[in-house]
Design a protein around this motif. Structure first.
Motif, short mmCIF file in Angstrom:
data_model
loop_
_atom_site.label_atom_id
_atom_site.label_comp_id
_atom_site.label_asym_id
_atom_site.label_seq_id
_atom_site.Cartn_x
_atom_site.Cartn_y
_atom_site.Cartn_z
N ARG A 3 0.81 -1.27 0.18
CA ARG A 3 -0.05 0.05 0.05
C ARG A 3 0.84 1.38 -0.07
NH1 ARG A 3 -3.82 0.75 4.29
NH2 ARG A 3 -3.23 -1.13 5.55
N ASN A 4 2.17 0.97 0.18
CA ASN A 4 3.23 2.34 -0.05
C ASN A 4 3.06 3.00 -1.15
OD1 ASN A 4 4.68 2.68 2.53
ND2 ASN A 4 5.07 0.57 2.38
N ASP A 5 3.17 1.99 -2.39
CA ASP A 5 3.10 2.57 -3.94
C ASP A 5 1.87 2.39 -4.60
OD1 ASP A 5 5.87 3.96 -3.95
OD2 ASP A 5 6.63 1.83 -3.60
N GLY A 6 1.23 1.34 -4.16
CA GLY A 6 0.01 1.01 -5.00
C GLY A 6 -1.07 1.81 -4.58
N ARG A 7 -1.89 2.19 -5.65
CA ARG A 7 -3.23 3.04 -5.47
C ARG A 7 -4.53 2.12 -5.55
NH1 ARG A 7 -3.33 7.87 -9.59
NH2 ARG A 7 -4.91 8.83 -7.81
N ILE A 8 -5.44 2.27 -4.59
CA ILE A 8 -6.50 1.45 -4.61
C ILE A 8 -7.76 2.23 -5.21
CG2 ILE A 8 -8.12 0.21 -2.95
CD1 ILE A 8 -5.83 -0.52 -1.31
N TRP A 9 -8.39 1.42 -6.30
CA TRP A 9 -9.69 1.95 -6.98
C TRP A 9 -10.62 0.81 -7.28
CZ3 TRP A 9 -10.53 1.53 -12.34
CH2 TRP A 9 -9.76 0.75 -12.86
N VAL A 10 -11.80 1.65 -7.54
CA VAL A 10 -12.69 0.80 -8.56
C VAL A 10 -13.48 1.80 -9.54
CG1 VAL A 10 -13.44 -0.75 -6.44
CG2 VAL A 10 -14.67 1.34 -6.59
N PRO A 11 -14.13 1.23 -10.46
CA PRO A 11 -14.74 2.25 -11.22
C PRO A 11 -15.72 3.08 -10.47
CG PRO A 11 -14.85 0.05 -12.06
CD PRO A 11 -14.39 -0.12 -10.69
N ALA A 12 -16.01 4.42 -11.15
CA ALA A 12 -16.69 5.30 -10.32
C ALA A 12 -18.02 4.88 -11.03
CB ALA A 12 -16.37 6.65 -10.69
N LYS A 13 -18.24 4.35 -12.27
CA LYS A 13 -19.74 3.68 -12.80
C LYS A 13 -19.92 2.70 -12.70
CE LYS A 13 -19.22 7.19 -16.65
NZ LYS A 13 -18.84 7.24 -17.92
N LYS A 14 -21.40 2.50 -12.21
CA LYS A 14 -21.76 1.09 -11.96
C LYS A 14 -21.33 0.14 -13.02
CE LYS A 14 -24.33 0.91 -7.83
NZ LYS A 14 -25.78 1.03 -7.41
N GLU A 15 -21.99 0.95 -14.34
CA GLU A 15 -21.88 -0.07 -15.59
C GLU A 15 -20.56 -0.57 -16.05
OE1 GLU A 15 -23.14 3.05 -15.18
OE2 GLU A 15 -23.00 4.23 -16.83
N ASP A 16 -19.41 0.53 -15.69
CA ASP A 16 -18.16 0.11 -15.75
C ASP A 16 -17.66 -1.17 -14.84
OD1 ASP A 16 -17.79 1.69 -17.85
OD2 ASP A 16 -16.95 3.18 -16.46
N ALA A 17 -18.15 -1.24 -13.73
CA ALA A 17 -17.88 -2.41 -12.66
C ALA A 17 -18.75 -3.56 -13.38
CB ALA A 17 -18.55 -2.02 -11.40
N GLU A 18 -19.86 -3.49 -13.74
CA GLU A 18 -20.64 -4.51 -14.32
C GLU A 18 -19.89 -5.20 -15.51
OE1 GLU A 18 -24.85 -3.72 -14.85
OE2 GLU A 18 -24.94 -3.40 -12.74
#
Lengths: 665, 250
Positions: free
Chosen positions: A287-302
């Motif tokens: 977690r020192n260098d990595g960035r944590i994320w998810v898509p902001a749009k639900k349709e992208d996540a789907e």
């Protein structure tokens, strides 16, 4: 109200004063006193070696084929100590303060201060034993930083610090075995503790190879049997890690303290399917260098879940770096409990990124670019193409995290240099455990608990690199003093007979339970029940809890327990090597202990550390502690039924620290 | 994936033992090898049979407990992995896989794939330690300087997990790689110097007593070692052993 037996006087002087005033046992008397140690991880091995060295007759037990296999071996990151070698302002007090605060103000001041005091001796001791810690070019010891603190106080041996420390303790233990001062019983499991005239006087053990029960007597017994994370079925614990020794002690009068305090580690490789037997941790250092994320749009996540899109198809503007968004001050480096909850929140809201919907991205793309640019500058390379920069960056990331990336690739069959890793929180450590006083003695006189098996030092959330510190502190430097003080009153007792009615009754009880399991003639294997228990616990008593869910869980556990005893099938015979029978006994205990965990979570009507009650949160969704009503240790006394345990409180008194709400915004 | 497993069954050290064939269906390529065995055992138990006994614990490649000889190789076809880290994607649909225990007279079979490796513990007990008491009152850790290169090398030797793959892979069932890794760790560190000579003599003597074979430099152990312990450790141990033996005979 419980008495912690904390010595009087100023915090910083308590341990020294205590040591100056305890009763000692002379060398001749030590030779006629027996001590049993159950478990050979860091706490158990170090305690066995130290007590044997002092002259006691020690019997040590482990269920594995060698003491060197205990699960301490799997610890990756490091061990904390207040050496202040980096001259960055570290001190015993600062380590003490960080640990209390990290634990969300639910641990005992005097114990934690003692831990911080002896931390420096641990490093001296381990180096003298030949533990190969990482070094700087000048030959001095190297340090690194860990989550939740502002200094570099973590000593390490690559990603295998637990292994090196355990092998150090194992070598000290082996030395005493060779001298005949420790008798080692491998492939032996403790089945019960034996209490005679109100004092713990031995154990019933099972020889796992022959299946025979054995009675072992002693003047004192130490349980260093680890944590109970496997109650969730899936955890980063070893397959054999279990609650049974602690649970048997609980049923014989020891209190179980804060059983609901569980640490869920944010960065683990997600579950891949129903067949999964365990989860693998990816070190916090990522977690020192990595960035944590998810898509902001639900349709992208789907679309990602269905395989129609890849992480790289999502434009920067359509990504939600939710930790950086919610916690700008700490970003991706918030403590473990906070990071885990935030991942769950996004996945529950429908933004998860794997088939099961329970994963988030840990992305190294920007770190690769950053390292690439820096390296290009260092090497004096001008006007490099993007591809060349990326190649340089990958080289740098490999040097730093290569072994972790390889491990991920091996398990997930995906290349983390090209695509972000998918990670999800998993059960990792249990802060709760057997209640012990300042002497590490449980509520049963003569029965001690050390390491993860006790509750004492980490409050409601453990800081990284502190479990190794506590295990070795308890075994090398605390128990040798506190047990001696207790045993000084036992020098005239003489040999304890293993043939008393108490031993015989305990053995008969163990025998009849095994008979019942083996003759059950059910239809389903043990794992079937363990998996279902794990699901209940994960859903209702995991990263977030609420009253309704916990009540539901208690009912579900009770009926599952009934079903287990009706329908479990245990193959093979009793007097033989029978791992399924051993597993059945452990799962039967988890089925009882799980109910107490839920009860404890239900009764603690506040949120603190790893214990998040949905009803008690701030407007922004953060944990809301209630110091007025819950600044106590919940110690549970067994009364005949796991769910009817009686709550006894130990008030936590903070004389040296001001209680504050933790904030990482 | 559908597979045919040929598994060694042996009910105790005195039993002769035999291979048993089990077809298994629906194996996921994401499963670890041990999860595949879990699945097989689940089938066996539900059918009223006796499950296959095998050693395993951490399932993340560090405890050294898992120990299967798969298709003629210790820990199977992968390099640098233990059985628990081997995944089924290393195999193909329709494969036949032979699974046997470590075979060495110093590692008697307890049941099926489970063997007794306590000989390794006894070798460590013979001298695999630095004789220092655990008082904590030694000198300050930074008073002992260790050059980084040497520290890193000692660490590499110290990463041995004591699984016994080296013994299982060696045609002579030699334990030289295991013993030399521990001898080397201490030989490379200043803390190990005072007992350097007696340590190597005692550990080698115990190794011989346990009935392990001799080293004939085929290097099979190094190839199969999941932690990449290399042959230079054996060379270092041989050197130390010769030097110490010559001295002790004077």
């Amino acid at each position: 109200m419980l008495d912690s037996k904390t010595p009087e006087g100023p915090l910083a002087d308590k341990w020294t004063k205590y040591k100056d005033h305890i009763q000692l046992v002379n060398p001749a008397n030590k030779r006629s006193i027996d001590v049993i140690i159950v478990g050979t991880g860091l706490a158990g091995s170090s305690a066995a070696a130290s007590l044997a060295e002092m002259g006691y007759n020690v019997k040590a037990f482990c269920f594995q084929d060698s003491p060197r296999r205990a699960h301490s071996i799997a610890a990756q990151g490091g061990i904390n100590a207040a050496k202040n070698y980096q001259n960055d302002g570290d001190s015993v007090h600062r380590l003490f303060y960080d640990t209390i605060k990290g634990g969300d103000y639910r641990s005992r001041e005097a114990n934690v201060h003692r831990l911080a005091e002896v931390s420096t001796n641990i490093i001296d001791q381990c180096v003298a034993q030949g533990v190969p810690f990482a070094r700087e070019y000048g030959g001095l010891l190297d340090n690194r930083s860990f989550g939740g603190v502002q200094v570099s106080r973590t000593f390490y041996a690559k990603g295998q610090t637990g292994q090196q420390l355990l092998l150090g303790a194992y070598s000290a233990l082996s030395r005493q075995i060779s001298k005949g001062k420790v008798t080692m019983y491998t492939r032996h499991e403790m089945m019960d503790v034996v209490v005679v005239d109100g004092k713990c006087r031995g154990i019933i053990a099972k020889n796992l190879v022959s299946g025979e029960l054995e009675r072992h007597s002693a003047h004192a017994v130490v349980l260093a049997t680890g944590g109970y994370g496997n109650v969730f079925y899936l955890s980063t614990n070893a397959m054999g890690s279990n609650v049974s020794a602690a649970w048997k002690a609980h049923k014989k009068g020891a209190h179980m303290a804060n059983p609901c305090f569980t640490q869920i580690h944010p960065t683990c490789i997600p579950v891949s399917g129903e067949h999964q037997s365990k989860l693998t941790l990816m070190s916090e250092s990522l977690r020192n260098d990595g960035r944590i994320w998810v898509p902001a749009k639900k349709e992208d996540a789907e679309a990602i879940r269905k395989g129609a899109k890849k992480a790289s198809d999502i434009s920067e503007a359509d990504r939600d770096y939710y930790l950086e968004r919610r916690y700008p001050a700490f970003g991706n480096l918030v403590p473990r409990d906070v990071a885990s909850r935030a991942a769950k929140e996004r996945c529950d809201a429908g933004f998860g990124v794997n088939e099961t919907g329970e994963a988030v991205f840990l992305d190294y793309a920007s770190a690769i670019e950053r390292y690439g640019n820096t390296e290009a500058n260092i090497r004096g390379l001008k006007s490099q193409s993007q591809a060349e920069i990326t190649a340089l960056g990958k080289e740098m990331v490999k040097a730093k995290y290569g072994n972790l990336f390889d491990m991920y690739k091996q398990i997930a069959a995906d290349d983390p240099y090209e695509m972000p890793m998918k990670i999800y929180p998993a059960v990792h450590y249990t802060m709760g455990g057997l209640w012990v006083d300042y002497n590490l003695m449980t509520a049963v006189p003569g029965l001690y608990a050390a390491g993860e098996a006790n509750f004492s030092d980490h409050g409601a959330n453990r800081l990284g690199a502190s479990a190794l510190m506590q295990g070795l502190a308890d075994g090398y430097f605390v128990l040798p003093y506190t047990i001696g003080d207790y045993l000084s009153k036992d020098i005239r007792t003489g040999k304890i007979s293993p043939d008393s009615p108490e031993f015989k009754t305990a053995e008969a009880e163990v025998q009849s339970r095994m008979d019942r399991l083996i003759n059950n003639n059910g239809t389903k294997p043990v794992d079937y029940f363990h998996r279902r228990l794990g699901r209940i616990m994960w859903d209702e008593c995991g990263m977030s809890r609420n009253e309704e869910g916990l009540k539901r869980a208690i009912q579900a556990i009770r009926s599952l327990r009934e079903e287990f005893w009706k329908d479990v099938r245990v193959p093979g015979a009793i007097n033989s090597f029978n791992p399924e029978l051993d597993k059945a006994g452990r799962v039967a205990d988890f089925l009882e202990q799980a109910e107490l965990m839920c009860l404890d979570a239900l009764e603690r009507r506040e949120s603190c550390g790893g214990h998040f009650r949905e009803e008690y949160q701030t407007a922004e969704g953060e944990a809301l502690r209630d110091d007025d009503h819950f600044a106590f240790v919940s110690a549970w006394e067994f009364t005949g039924d796991p769910g009817e345990a009686k709550l006894i409180k130990e008030d936590l008194v903070f004389e040296n620290i001001e209680l504050k709400q933790r904030s990482y915004k | 994936m559908n597979l045919t497993l040929k598994v060694w069954r042996q009910n105790g050290p005195d039993d002769k033992g035999h291979m048993e064939t089990h077809p298994i269906e629906g194996v996921s390529p994401d499963m670890s090898f041990l999860e595949m065995i879990d699945m097989l055992n689940d089938q066996i138990i539900r059918a009223g049979g006796d499950p296959i006994a095998f050693d395993h614990d951490c399932r993340e490649g560090i405890c050294g407990m898992c120990s299967m000889f798969i298709n003629g190789e210790a820990h199977g076809p992968g390099r640098g992995v233990t059985t628990c880290q081997l995944h089924m994607r290393s195999f193909k649909d329709g494969d036949t896989i032979a699974i046997e225990p470590w075979r060495a007279s110093a590692f008697p079979v307890i049941k099926d794939l489970t063997v007794d490796r306590s000989a390794f513990d006894r070798i460590i007990q013979a001298g695999g330690y630095v004789s220092v008491n655990t008082s904590g009152n030694t000198i300050d850790a930074n008073a002992i300087l260790v050059p980084k290169v040497q520290a890193d090398e000692a660490f590499s030797s110290a990463t041995c997990i004591g699984c016994g793959a080296c013994v299982a892979s060696c045609k002579n069932a030699s334990a030289m790689l295991f013993v030399s890794a521990k001898v080397s760790q201490f030989a490379l560190l200043p803390q190990g110097q005072p007992e350097r000579e007696s340590r190597v003599l005692r550990m080698v003597e115990q190794m011989d007593k346990e009935g392990f074979g001799n080293c004939t430099n085929t290097g099979a152990c190094e190839v199969e070692c999941p932690k990449g312990i290399d042959l230079s450790n054996i060379a270092r141990m041989n050197r130390d052993f010769l030097k110490s033996s010559a001295k002790s005979e004077n």
